[in-house]
Design a protein around this motif. Structure first.
Motif, PDB file in Angstrom:
ATOM      1  N   VAL A 265       0.867  -1.188   0.000  1.00 56.74           N
ATOM      2  CA  VAL A 265       0.000   0.000   0.000  1.00 56.74           C
ATOM      3  C   VAL A 265       0.899   1.232   0.000  1.00 56.74           C
ATOM      4  O   VAL A 265       1.255   1.746   1.063  1.00 56.74           O
ATOM      5  N   SER A 267       0.460   4.278  -0.384  1.00 57.09           N
ATOM      6  CA  SER A 267      -0.063   5.475   0.283  1.00 57.09           C
ATOM      7  C   SER A 267       0.235   5.499   1.778  1.00 57.09           C
ATOM      8  O   SER A 267       0.078   6.531   2.433  1.00 57.09           O
ATOM      9  N   ASN A 328     -10.574  -9.518  12.111  1.00 56.68           N
ATOM     10  CA  ASN A 328     -11.755  -8.970  11.441  1.00 56.68           C
ATOM     11  C   ASN A 328     -13.024  -9.219  12.238  1.00 56.68           C
ATOM     12  O   ASN A 328     -13.904  -8.357  12.305  1.00 56.68           O
ATOM     13  N   ASN A 336     -13.052  -1.512  17.321  1.00 56.49           N
ATOM     14  CA  ASN A 336     -11.628  -1.392  17.066  1.00 56.49           C
ATOM     15  C   ASN A 336     -10.769  -1.589  18.311  1.00 56.49           C
ATOM     16  O   ASN A 336      -9.582  -1.886  18.214  1.00 56.49           O
ATOM     17  N   SER A 362      -6.533  -2.822   5.691  1.00 60.48           N
ATOM     18  CA  SER A 362      -6.337  -1.447   5.237  1.00 60.48           C
ATOM     19  C   SER A 362      -6.585  -1.324   3.741  1.00 60.48           C
ATOM     20  O   SER A 362      -7.178  -0.344   3.276  1.00 60.48           O
ATOM     21  N   MET A 363      -6.136  -2.324   2.973  1.00 62.43           N
ATOM     22  CA  MET A 363      -6.369  -2.291   1.528  1.00 62.43           C
ATOM     23  C   MET A 363      -7.856  -2.354   1.202  1.00 62.43           C
ATOM     24  O   MET A 363      -8.298  -1.827   0.183  1.00 62.43           O
ATOM     25  N   LYS A 364      -8.621  -3.013   2.076  1.00 64.12           N
ATOM     26  CA  LYS A 364     -10.070  -3.102   1.862  1.00 64.12           C
ATOM     27  C   LYS A 364     -10.813  -1.942   2.516  1.00 64.12           C
ATOM     28  O   LYS A 364     -12.053  -1.916   2.513  1.00 64.12           O
ATOM     29  N   ALA A 365     -10.035  -0.991   3.097  1.00 64.56           N
ATOM     30  CA  ALA A 365     -10.597   0.221   3.720  1.00 64.56           C
ATOM     31  C   ALA A 365     -11.562  -0.101   4.843  1.00 64.56           C
ATOM     32  O   ALA A 365     -12.558   0.605   5.049  1.00 64.56           O
ATOM     33  N   THR A 366     -11.285  -1.163   5.601  1.00 65.50           N
ATOM     34  CA  THR A 366     -12.156  -1.515   6.729  1.00 65.50           C
ATOM     35  C   THR A 366     -11.642  -0.941   8.047  1.00 65.50           C
ATOM     36  O   THR A 366     -12.355  -0.996   9.041  1.00 65.50           O
ATOM     37  N   ALA A 368      -9.215   2.515   9.736  1.00 61.36           N
ATOM     38  CA  ALA A 368      -8.555   3.786   9.461  1.00 61.36           C
ATOM     39  C   ALA A 368      -7.065   3.673   9.764  1.00 61.36           C
ATOM     40  O   ALA A 368      -6.613   2.735  10.432  1.00 61.36           O
ATOM     41  N   ASN A 369      -6.301   4.645   9.309  1.00 56.58           N
ATOM     42  CA  ASN A 369      -4.855   4.621   9.523  1.00 56.58           C
ATOM     43  C   ASN A 369      -4.496   4.644  11.006  1.00 56.58           C
ATOM     44  O   ASN A 369      -3.516   4.018  11.424  1.00 56.58           O
TER      45      ASN A 369
END
Length: 422
Positions: A265, A267, A328, A336, A362-366, A368-369
């Motif tokens: 990733v 980004s 997950n 979280n 994170s790649m699946k946007a589930t 936050a950073n």
């Protein structure tokens, strides 16, 4: 009209043959080699390759190129037969003969304006011809175990990965189990360890424990820690060196994780720079302190066995799958906060599995950073404590005192970062 493009192609083919021929001429100084061709022969064969393809275009047939290749092969075979008759107790090498055939093919590429490909082929051929001693030394260092490990790595990469379904499975809301992605991560982490082992074989074991720690951290800092802890009990006088190698592998582990994360990733390069690279400072600094402190500066051989094993790779895949599913599930059903707790527990057992699971989410946007960073920090904190405990309770007695500053320093920095991101 004069077609200068034709002469350009022929000159390129002639030049490739000339350069390879010069390398072969230089190798004449090795009395054990016997060369059936020199710079003139190579130059002519390269030019012949281009001219044969030129005649193919004129006649609309591949016969000239094939005929030329057969003629070159027959001449080389005759040369080897003549050498065998006159030197019955010696064997002629075929490296130069194979190189001559390749030059013929590269000459043909030049005619089709594949100059870049032809030049790359020439460079690769030069590297192979000039690396005779290094390649033979490397082959002699390989054991049967190394060959078997290579075959296993090829099996998990080429014979399993392409056939796994690239589809997610799982209960509703938890479709996170993708066989292809899971096995891809197994191949990825196994490949890191395999490449680092090859580098050790190429560079040589005489570089000592610090080199083992450096490259061992690329493979698995936990495995490296266990390896050196076991060896330290029989070599207590090298406690400083073993501790230095262990701590150095911990520093490499943080840098490796950062590299893996931003590769998967890009980004995340900015957000993860501080949490994953700052802990490198105390571990690397303490490793350098131990290196200068150590009185045993003599080079030591390191019996660093091949890190690739099929069963551990499968175990890693299972651990990665369980950690990913539990993480997950904790995020979906408990929030979280539970994800951070699961990361802490998972990090004590396997840092890579936790990191890959978090990156997958994170790649699946589930997540936050911020949750990603905190989970990684808690996992790395548990991982450092676990590895420090291995050294303290299982290592040689002198290592107990030596490892404490490293664990305290890394954990203090990690705790400060946790406080900052909270």
């Amino acid at each position: 009209m004069i077609e200068f493009n034709v002469f350009y192609k022929l000159i390129a083919a002639l030049g490739i043959g000339f350069i390879i021929g010069m390398q072969r001429e230089h190798s004449y100084f090795d009395a054990s080699d016997r060369h059936p061709a020199g710079v003139r022969t190579f130059s002519m064969v390269g030019l012949s390759g281009a001219l044969s393809v030129f005649f193919c275009d004129l006649l609309g047939s591949v016969a000239p190129f094939v005929t030329g290749l057969v003629v070159v092969g027959i001449l080389l075979a005759a040369s080897h037969v003549a050498f065998g008759l006159s030197h019955k107790e010696e064997t002629a090498g075929i490296t130069t003969s194979v190189a001559l055939l390749l030059v013929y093919l590269l000459g043909g590429l030049c005619w089709y304006n594949r100059l870049l490909e032809a030049c790359v082929g020439m460079v690769v051929l030069l590297l192979l011809l000039n690396s005779k001693k290094q390649l033979h030394d490397f082959a002699n260092k390989l054991s049967t175990e190394d060959i078997i490990a290579t075959v296993k790595f090829a099996v998990i990469t080429l014979m399993i990965l392409p056939f796994l379904p690239n589809q997610s499975y799982g209960p509703p809301g938890l479709e996170v189990l993708n066989p292809h992605s899971i096995w891809l991560f197994v191949v990825f982490i196994s490949g890191i360890g395999f490449v680092s082992y090859i580098l050790i074989k190429l560079i040589g074991p005489g570089k000592g424990i610090w080199l083992t720690g450096l490259f061992g951290g690329l493979a698995s800092s936990t495995a490296l820690t266990l390896n050196m802890v076991g060896r330290s009990r029989d070599n207590e006088s090298f406690a400083d060196d073993f501790t230095m190698g262990i701590v150095l592998s911990w520093a490499v582990m943080y840098a490796r994780l950062y590299g893996i994360c931003i590769f998967l990733v890009p980004s995340l390069a900015g957000p993860l720079a501080v949490p994953l690279l700052v802990p490198v400072a105390p571990s690397l600094g303490y490793a350098l302190f131990l290196k200068f402190k150590s009185r045993s500066h003599a080079e030591k051989s390191s019996n660093f066995s091949n890190p690739f094993r099929l069963l551990p790779a499968i175990k890693f895949g299972l651990v990665f799958t369980v950690v990913m599913f539990v993480a997950n599930a904790a995020r979906v059903y408990l929030g979280n906060g539970a994800l951070i707790g699961c990361s802490f527990l998972g990090g004590a057992a396997e840092m890579d599995a936790v990191a890959f699971s978090l990156i997958d989410m994170s790649m699946k946007a589930t997540i936050a950073n911020r949750e990603l960073i905190l989970s990684l920090l808690f996992a790395s904190l548990a991982n450092t404590l676990a590895k420090g405990g291995l050294v303290f309770f299982l290592g040689a007695k002198p290592m107990r005192k030596l490892i404490v500053p490293a664990v305290v320093g890394i954990c203090a920095v990690t705790a400060a970062l946790i406080g900052f991101y909270f």
